[in-house]
Structure formats: C-alpha cells, structure tokens
Design an enzyme around this catalytic site. Sequence first.
Site, PDB file in Angstrom:
ATOM      1  CG  ASN A 206      22.903 -44.612  74.536  1.00  0.00           C
ATOM      2  OD1 ASN A 206      23.053 -43.426  74.758  1.00  0.00           O
ATOM      3  ND2 ASN A 206      23.126 -45.144  73.332  1.00  0.00           N
ATOM      4  CG  PHE A 321      34.081 -39.266  73.080  1.00  0.00           C
ATOM      5  CD1 PHE A 321      34.402 -38.579  71.923  1.00  0.00           C
ATOM      6  CD2 PHE A 321      33.887 -38.538  74.256  1.00  0.00           C
ATOM      7  CE1 PHE A 321      34.535 -37.195  71.926  1.00  0.00           C
ATOM      8  CE2 PHE A 321      34.016 -37.159  74.277  1.00  0.00           C
ATOM      9  CZ  PHE A 321      34.339 -36.494  73.112  1.00  0.00           C
ATOM     10  CE  LYS A 339      35.905 -49.334  68.581  1.00  0.00           C
ATOM     11  NZ  LYS A 339      34.586 -48.794  68.938  1.00  0.00           N
TER      12      LYS A 339
HETATM   13  N1  CTP Z   1      31.165 -46.474  68.265  1.00  0.00           N
HETATM   14  C1  CTP Z   1      30.843 -46.536  66.935  1.00  0.00           C
HETATM   15  N2  CTP Z   1      29.978 -47.481  66.464  1.00  0.00           N
HETATM   16  C2  CTP Z   1      29.442 -48.403  67.297  1.00  0.00           C
HETATM   17  C3  CTP Z   1      29.793 -48.358  68.668  1.00  0.00           C
HETATM   18  C4  CTP Z   1      30.651 -47.400  69.117  1.00  0.00           C
HETATM   19  O1  CTP Z   1      31.316 -45.707  66.162  1.00  0.00           O
HETATM   20  N3  CTP Z   1      28.596 -49.281  66.810  1.00  0.00           N
HETATM   21  C5  CTP Z   1      32.115 -45.441  68.719  1.00  0.00           C
HETATM   22  C6  CTP Z   1      31.539 -44.408  69.667  1.00  0.00           C
HETATM   23  O2  CTP Z   1      31.047 -43.294  68.957  1.00  0.00           O
HETATM   24  C7  CTP Z   1      32.754 -44.021  70.500  1.00  0.00           C
HETATM   25  C8  CTP Z   1      33.597 -45.284  70.505  1.00  0.00           C
HETATM   26  O3  CTP Z   1      33.096 -46.094  69.448  1.00  0.00           O
HETATM   27  O4  CTP Z   1      33.520 -43.012  69.889  1.00  0.00           O
HETATM   28  C9  CTP Z   1      33.588 -46.066  71.772  1.00  0.00           C
HETATM   29  O5  CTP Z   1      32.342 -46.490  72.151  1.00  0.00           O
HETATM   30  P1  CTP Z   1      32.132 -47.428  73.401  1.00  0.00           P
HETATM   31  O6  CTP Z   1      30.710 -47.831  73.458  1.00  0.00           O
HETATM   32  O7  CTP Z   1      32.757 -46.835  74.622  1.00  0.00           O
HETATM   33  O8  CTP Z   1      33.045 -48.657  73.097  1.00  0.00           O
HETATM   34  P2  CTP Z   1      32.978 -49.841  72.098  1.00  0.00           P
HETATM   35  O9  CTP Z   1      34.030 -49.628  71.097  1.00  0.00           O
HETATM   36  O10 CTP Z   1      31.613 -50.054  71.603  1.00  0.00           O
HETATM   37  O11 CTP Z   1      33.492 -51.046  73.006  1.00  0.00           O
HETATM   38  P3  CTP Z   1      32.886 -51.700  74.316  1.00  0.00           P
HETATM   39  O12 CTP Z   1      31.409 -51.771  74.127  1.00  0.00           O
HETATM   40  O13 CTP Z   1      33.553 -53.001  74.314  1.00  0.00           O
HETATM   41  O14 CTP Z   1      33.305 -50.824  75.434  1.00  0.00           O
END
Ligand code: CTP
Length: 397
Positions: A206, A321, A339
Amino acid sequence: MKNVVLGVTGGIAAYKSAEIVSRLKKLGVHVDVIMTAAAQQFVTPLTFQSLSGSKVVTDMFDTAFVPEIEHISLAKKADILLVAPATANFVGKLANGIADDMLSTVAMACRGQIVIAPAMNTAMYENTVFQENLERLRQRGVRVIEPISGLLACNDVGRGKMQEPKEIVEEVRFLLNRTDELKGKRILVSAGATMESIDPVRFITNRSTGKMGYAVAAEAARRGAEVILVSGRSHEEIPFGLSAFVRVESAEEMYRAIIGYAESSDIIIKAAAVADYTPSSFSDRKLKKSDDDLKIELKRTKDILFELGSRKRADQILVGFAAETNNVLENAASKIKRKNLDLIVANDVTAAGAGFGAKTNIVTLISANGGSEELPMMSKAEVAERIFDKIAELMNS
Ligand code: CTP
C-alpha cells in the site's frame, strides 16, 4: 541556545571535525572549540574559529584572560562536551583523572554529558589497556561513539576510523534534545507498509511510507523511552536512540513481532498500514502469464490492533491510526470501541497535506473518553509530539 564544547585532539581525523562544527552551527547550537597542542599540528585554530565564530581555546595559560573561556566557565557552559577525534592518549587521561592541559581540565570539571568519538589505528584501538579505559568511561556515563572500519591513514584497513561527522552530530542532537519524561517506559511502535507476496517477485502493498510511524518512534526516544520499532516497508532513515528495530514484511510477520513485544510494553502505537488481505496461496515459482485474465484469491489477515485491544492490560495504553477517505470521525470513533483503544489518530488520507508520503499531516486525536482535538496541518514530527502530549494527559488522568 544549546552549548557544545568541542574538544579536538591530535589525530588525522581532526580535519573532519571542522564539518562537525559547521553542522552543529546549522542546528543553531553555540560551539566553543578547544584544541590540544597535537591537534594544532593537523589543523589550524583559524579553521575552527572561522566556522564556530568564537575564539578557539588552545592554551591553559592565555594571558589575555577572557572569563567566558576560562576552564571552569567552559565546563559549566557545556550541555555536551564532545571530544572528536579522541586519541588513545586523551581517552587514557580521561579514564585516569589526568588533567594536564585545557581540554583534559575542562573534561575533569564538566558535569554535563561527555561524548567521545575515538579514532586511531586498529592495533591501538584493540589494545587491552585502551579498551579497559573505554569501558571505565562507559561505566561512568561517558557516551562512546564507536569508530568504524575502513582504510586508515596508516594504510591499514580495519576498525579505528572516526564515525562520520553527520552521524556524530545526529547523536549529539539527540542527546541535546532528549528529556526523561518517558524514562522507564517501554513503547512499541509499528510503522510502514506490509508486503504480501504473490510469488517470488511480486507482492501486494500500500502507499504507506512509514514517515508518520518513524516520527512517532523518534519522538518516543527523544522523550527518553525504551523504543521498539517494528517496521514494514519504508525507506525512512531509522530514528536515533531506539532500543530495537525489527524489520518485517507480511502482516503475519508483523503480527508475530508485535504480539511478542506487546505484553512487556507500556504504550503501543500502531501506525503501520497493515494489509487486511493476503493472497490465499503463495506460488514458489514465478507465475507465468497466459492469455487469460488472472484472478488472485485473497484471504483475511489477522487484525493486530484488535488482538492487542482484546488482551490489553488496565495500565497499558493502546493507540491506533485510522486512515480514512470518508466519514473520518465516525469511522474512527467506532474503531476505538471495536478495538478497545485509548486513543485514535484519525486522518483523511485524501486531503492535501495529509496522509501517505506527505511530510505534513492533518489529524484529529480522539480519545476513548469522547474528547476530540482537531489539529491544523503540521509536520509529522509535530504530530508525533502532540500524540505524546495527549498520551501524557491520558496517563495522568
Ligand atoms: N491494523 C492492524 N491490523 C490489521 C489492519 C489494521 O493492526 N490487519 C491497525 C492499523 O495499524 C491501524 C488501525 O488498525 O492502527 C486502523 O487501520 P485501518 O486500515 O484504517 O482500519 P481497519 O481497522 O483495517 O478498518 P477498515 O479497513 O474497515 O477501515
């Protein structure tokens, strides 16, 4: 204004110390230079005087007495006494309490942090007496910037070359700015993008560059914490003063690294952009193209932050984040609950001056108690400061 007293002793690396002065001045640091008699055989005081803008101190018994540069005032004034290069002779004197010239006398009277950057021939460097002296100094809190390996002036190749001025100044800058606000706290930070392999040459990733997470780790170290940075893909320079740096690739590797350190961490900040999906299977041979379209099946990865939230201790602080493109605040607030977070740093990654790759960010800090603070556009380093200011509030509440 911060004050560094730079001691230059007699080694060929003395010419490189001119660059140290120049770099410190660019940081807005006041520099006084003391040269030993041997150092003046290599470089003239005029070089250092021109760069520092101050009279170079060369003589213990200068008859033109200037109180500012008398040995006790110099010692008092120094936030840091940096000796670079530090010869074996100087290290020997410092370790054994010998004060027979201006520099060794200032060092004896200095209550501030002493930093030395030794430089010498490899055989001298490896000499047992020298190593014992160095160890003795470390025990007394002197910071030793180890020499590096390379071609030495004597044509030997080996360890003994003074560390590069840029690195020395980085360390000095770190020490000058450091506070002990988070001393004794262990902080785990994740940063960068994960990479999910499809075959040996291809992967899914990403747009995260790691800038924000690295700034968070740097700020934690500046505040005196013990910092572990677990990083996915990033080309950022590794911040100074970390306790550990762990490089990972996939979401699964990041999961294992983070969970391994989580239990013993007081504060966990998850700035990494973790893949939510990974290829269902990995081909150990490069996929060959055909005329057909290719479908890659993806499966869910583990949500690391969710896992951390579910096993969070009462005294632990968990910060997430939220990278959003729409409904930023609502989405972020629901992530806090789902979370079990204490704080979420929400940003609209599509806004100008925010998000992936930008030097600046525009974020809103939302805490579990419902408070939210919208910050204006600022550098990622400043955002990191504000995050820790908020964490300090949470710790004291
Ligand atoms: N994160 C994580 N593990 C994952 C995905 C995300 O620990 N497999 C953590 C990221 O490090 C960040 C937070 O979750 O601190 C939010 O990530 P984001 O991608 O914005 O959101 P998601 O919780 O994945 O939700 P969505 O995709 O529905 O926005």
